[in-house]
Design an enzyme around this catalytic site. Structure first.
Site, PDB file in Angstrom:
ATOM      1  N   GLY A  46       0.831  -1.210   0.000  1.00  9.48           N
ATOM      2  CA  GLY A  46       0.000   0.000   0.000  1.00  9.48           C
ATOM      3  C   GLY A  46       0.856   1.247   0.000  1.00  9.48           C
ATOM      4  O   GLY A  46       2.055   1.205  -0.278  1.00  9.48           O
ATOM      5  N   ASN A  47       0.244   2.376   0.304  1.00  8.45           N
ATOM      6  CA  ASN A  47       0.977   3.639   0.406  1.00  8.45           C
ATOM      7  C   ASN A  47       0.385   4.474   1.548  1.00  8.45           C
ATOM      8  O   ASN A  47      -0.563   4.048   2.214  1.00  8.45           O
ATOM      9  CB  ASN A  47       0.963   4.392  -0.925  1.00  8.45           C
ATOM     10  CG  ASN A  47      -0.447   4.691  -1.416  1.00  8.45           C
ATOM     11  OD1 ASN A  47      -1.228   5.358  -0.737  1.00  8.45           O
ATOM     12  ND2 ASN A  47      -0.783   4.176  -2.601  1.00  8.45           N
ATOM     13  N   HIS A  48       0.933   5.647   1.758  1.00  6.39           N
ATOM     14  CA  HIS A  48       0.582   6.452   2.929  1.00  6.39           C
ATOM     15  C   HIS A  48      -0.602   7.400   2.697  1.00  6.39           C
ATOM     16  O   HIS A  48      -0.885   8.239   3.557  1.00  6.39           O
ATOM     17  CB  HIS A  48       1.786   7.273   3.383  1.00  6.39           C
ATOM     18  CG  HIS A  48       2.933   6.438   3.878  1.00  6.39           C
ATOM     19  ND1 HIS A  48       2.843   5.627   4.988  1.00  6.39           N
ATOM     20  CD2 HIS A  48       4.204   6.263   3.389  1.00  6.39           C
ATOM     21  CE1 HIS A  48       3.991   5.014   5.183  1.00  6.39           C
ATOM     22  NE2 HIS A  48       4.836   5.374   4.227  1.00  6.39           N
TER      23      HIS A  48
END
Length: 400
Positions: free
Chosen positions: A208-210
């Site tokens: 995923g990412n932030h």
């Protein structure tokens, strides 16, 4: 549509005043700030205590407060209000309004009002049909005031016919619909994407990412407040829309977001792709949790479908497509390249090198670049304020 609006509700001496209690409740529930002003006769039909309890404000009846001598300033009330609604509006009050008579606080507020005025008549059939009443209604409409037409049914006199005050829910719907038509993006369907995507490695882990989704949710809220019919396609996030009329579609992976975008964009005017979609996803997803072992773990990745490019290829005449570029180097060059390759109408550039910009923050600093390569750079602002700037740019394109 009514959230945050300052509304004066004028209540006149009619048996229909009992409906004012529900009307106040519905307006407050819609998020409006309601100040009730009653005529002296109206308190014979419903108590000020009832309406003050529901509105959470003292009800105003007289020019002066008898116990303190304090003035209820009709001029300030007229300036404060975003709209004045008189419901029920009696034949007597309509006559005063049409002829500029000013013998009570409500009529003084009406003459001082700088806002749109709506009136919902309530009276017996013969009174409603009398030429004098018809003339007064026509006069008020010629002043720019808006009639909320009475309905037909059994009247207090026992007669059956026109003259019943519109029901409170009908009045609220009428007000919301009228406001919506005046908004910049009324009747336009807009798709917004927000948040990250999670690409499963196994039943427990993901790539995923932030992204928090804050920017996309702020844009969706702003578009809805401008009258657009908004579908928000969101990846996993804790964000909640402020506007209750947004259709939310929750997705997890890039593939699910692609499917949702293809479904909703084909019937929309605009798509604003603010989601941080994963560029890669595991080539295979383990059916069981991968156990930790000594040594390294290698995961084969494959590219996800480029949603923005896919939408750009399928974009029909008259449709608009907006993209985002979060960059760390060669910011403008990369953004322009993305704008042109993906057939965008404009791109919103933000850089992780700018303090206060990027994921999870409550602020952002953007530059908008359109398809003519004209740039507009904005200072660091809250994401709500940034959303307003983006949506105004979008409204300019839509409305020419």
């Amino acid at each position: 549509m009514l959230e945050g609006k300052n509304i004066i509700l004028g209540v006149c001496g009619s048996i229909a005043a009992y409906k004012s209690a529900l009307l106040v409740r519905l307006l407050v529930k819609a998020g409006a700030h309601v100040q009730v002003v009653m005529t002296p006769d109206a308190i014979n039909f419903i108590t000020p205590l009832t309406l003050s309890t529901l509105s959470k404000k003292p009800v105003l009846v007289d020019y002066f407060k008898a116990d303190t001598g304090e003035w209820n300033n009709h001029v300030e009330l007229g300036i404060w209000a975003d709209m004045l609604i008189i419901a029920p509006a009696t034949a007597n009050t309509l006559a005063k309004m049409a002829n500029g008579l000013c013998d009570n606080l409500l009529s003084a507020v009406y003459l001082s009002a700088k806002c749109p005025v709506y009136f919902a008549p309530a009276m017996d059939l013969d009174m409603w049909l009398h030429p004098a009443t018809r003339k007064n209604v026509n006069t008020l409409q010629s002043f720019g005031n808006t009639l909320i037409a009475p309905g037909s049914g059994e009247l207090a006199s026992g007669l059956y016919g026109e003259g019943r005050m519109a029901e409170p829910d009908e009045i609220v719907d009428f007000l919301a619909s009228t406001l919506k038509k005046k908004l910049l993006l009324a009747n336009h369907k807009i798709v917004v994407t927000a948040g990250p995507t999670y690409e499963a490695i196994d039943p427990v882990r993901f790539i995923g990412n932030h992204s928090s989704g804050k920017m996309g949710f702020a844009i969706a809220d702003e578009l809805a407040s401008m009258g657009a019919s908004v579908t928000l396609i969101s990846g996993p996030t804790a964000q909640i829309s402020k506007q209750t009329n947004i259709k939310r579609v929750d997705v997890t992976s890039a593939a699910q977001m692609l499917d949702a975008c293809l479904t909703y964009y084909k019937n929309a005017k605009v798509c604003v792709m603010s989601a941080a979609v994963a560029d890669y996803t595991p080539a295979t997803i383990a059916q069981q949790k991968i156990k930790k072992k000594d040594g390294s773990l290698n995961i084969d990745l494959k590219p996800t479908v480029d949603i923005l490019k896919t939408l750009g290829q399928q974009k029909a005449d008259g449709q608009l497509l907006v993209g985002f570029a979060l960059e760390t180097n060669d910011e403008e060059l990369n953004a322009i390249n993305k704008l042109e390759r993906k057939n965008l109408d404009f791109i919103v550039l933000n850089s992780l090198n700018d303090a206060g910009a990027g994921f999870k923050k409550d602020t952002n600093k953007i530059t908008i670049i359109d398809r003519n390569l004209q740039k507009t750079t904005f200072d660091l602002k809250s994401k709500d304020a940034v959303a307003h700037d983006i949506c105004l740019k979008l409204a300019q394109l839509i409305n020419g």
